[in-house]
Scaffold this motif. Structure first.
Motif, PDB file in Angstrom:
ATOM      1  N   LEU A  29      10.829  28.514   5.319  1.00 32.17           N
ATOM      2  CA  LEU A  29      12.376  28.760   5.781  1.00 32.17           C
ATOM      3  C   LEU A  29      12.466  29.037   7.040  1.00 32.17           C
ATOM      4  N   ILE A  30      11.725  30.104   7.662  1.00 33.18           N
ATOM      5  CA  ILE A  30      11.553  30.558   8.995  1.00 33.18           C
ATOM      6  C   ILE A  30      11.363  29.423   9.856  1.00 33.18           C
ATOM      7  N   GLY A  31      10.310  28.912   9.471  1.00 32.22           N
ATOM      8  CA  GLY A  31      10.058  27.438  10.388  1.00 32.22           C
ATOM      9  C   GLY A  31      11.090  26.665  10.606  1.00 32.22           C
ATOM     10  N   PHE A  32      11.693  26.413   9.439  1.00 30.98           N
ATOM     11  CA  PHE A  32      13.001  25.298   9.585  1.00 30.98           C
ATOM     12  C   PHE A  32      14.251  25.893  10.543  1.00 30.98           C
ATOM     13  N   ALA A  33      14.278  27.175  10.139  1.00 29.70           N
ATOM     14  CA  ALA A  33      15.399  27.969  11.145  1.00 29.70           C
ATOM     15  C   ALA A  33      14.917  28.013  12.905  1.00 29.70           C
ATOM     16  N   ALA A  34      13.528  28.284  13.043  1.00 28.98           N
ATOM     17  CA  ALA A  34      12.975  28.203  14.218  1.00 28.98           C
ATOM     18  C   ALA A  34      13.206  26.875  14.880  1.00 28.98           C
ATOM     19  N   ARG A  35      12.907  25.987  13.997  1.00 30.57           N
ATOM     20  CA  ARG A  35      12.867  24.397  14.800  1.00 30.57           C
ATOM     21  C   ARG A  35      14.198  24.145  15.069  1.00 30.57           C
ATOM     22  N   ALA A  36      15.439  24.460  14.287  1.00 24.99           N
ATOM     23  CA  ALA A  36      16.681  24.266  14.632  1.00 24.99           C
ATOM     24  C   ALA A  36      17.209  24.873  15.791  1.00 24.99           C
ATOM     25  N   LEU A  37      16.908  26.178  16.084  1.00 19.88           N
ATOM     26  CA  LEU A  37      17.252  27.019  17.169  1.00 19.88           C
ATOM     27  C   LEU A  37      16.410  26.580  18.614  1.00 19.88           C
ATOM     28  N   ILE A  38      15.242  26.158  18.164  1.00 20.12           N
ATOM     29  CA  ILE A  38      14.445  25.521  19.540  1.00 20.12           C
ATOM     30  C   ILE A  38      14.896  24.103  19.923  1.00 20.12           C
ATOM     31  N   ARG A  39      15.314  23.269  19.000  1.00 20.23           N
ATOM     32  CA  ARG A  39      15.872  22.198  19.377  1.00 20.23           C
ATOM     33  C   ARG A  39      17.236  22.209  20.148  1.00 20.23           C
ATOM     34  N   GLY A  40      18.260  23.058  19.410  1.00 19.47           N
ATOM     35  CA  GLY A  40      19.426  23.223  20.135  1.00 19.47           C
ATOM     36  C   GLY A  40      19.361  23.922  21.483  1.00 19.47           C
ATOM     37  N   PHE A  50      16.336  18.672  33.400  1.00 15.34           N
ATOM     38  CA  PHE A  50      15.343  17.597  33.949  1.00 15.34           C
ATOM     39  C   PHE A  50      15.923  16.269  33.685  1.00 15.34           C
ATOM     40  N   GLY A  51      17.116  15.869  33.477  1.00 11.53           N
ATOM     41  CA  GLY A  51      17.991  14.501  32.989  1.00 11.53           C
ATOM     42  C   GLY A  51      17.213  13.881  31.947  1.00 11.53           C
ATOM     43  N   ILE A  52      16.913  14.212  31.024  1.00 14.79           N
ATOM     44  CA  ILE A  52      16.154  13.646  29.860  1.00 14.79           C
ATOM     45  C   ILE A  52      17.323  13.347  28.856  1.00 14.79           C
ATOM     46  N   ARG A  53      17.314  12.052  28.486  1.00 11.38           N
ATOM     47  CA  ARG A  53      18.320  11.568  27.708  1.00 11.38           C
ATOM     48  C   ARG A  53      17.807  11.421  26.454  1.00 11.38           C
ATOM     49  N   LEU A  54      18.598  12.177  25.491  1.00  9.30           N
ATOM     50  CA  LEU A  54      18.241  12.054  24.004  1.00  9.30           C
ATOM     51  C   LEU A  54      18.994  11.343  23.411  1.00  9.30           C
ATOM     52  N   ALA A  55      18.284  10.519  22.045  1.00  8.66           N
ATOM     53  CA  ALA A  55      18.931   9.578  21.249  1.00  8.66           C
ATOM     54  C   ALA A  55      19.708  10.276  20.363  1.00  8.66           C
TER      55      ALA A  55
END
Length: 55
Positions: A29-40, A50-55
């Motif tokens: 659960l902590i890993g899922f929460a960290a993943r969501a925060l880091i992705r955001g 850096f001009g990265i275009r995300l899909a």
């Protein structure tokens, strides 16, 4: 994760297997929460800089 591991150590689970199951669930659960925060954070701060275009 270390704080969660130390907190779980204080509870009496009755067996070591129950303790390992609780640790696995907690860390997942902590890993899922960290993943969501880091992705955001990446989408809001790093990608535009850096001009990265995300899909």
């Amino acid at each position: 994760m270390a704080a969660a591991g130390q907190t779980l150590r204080l509870y009496d689970f009755g067996s070591f297997d129950a303790y390992l199951i609780a640790m696995g669930i907690t860390f997942t659960l902590i890993g899922f929460a960290a993943r969501a925060l880091i992705r955001g954070w990446f989408r809001a701060r790093i990608a535009p800089r850096f001009g990265i275009r995300l899909a």
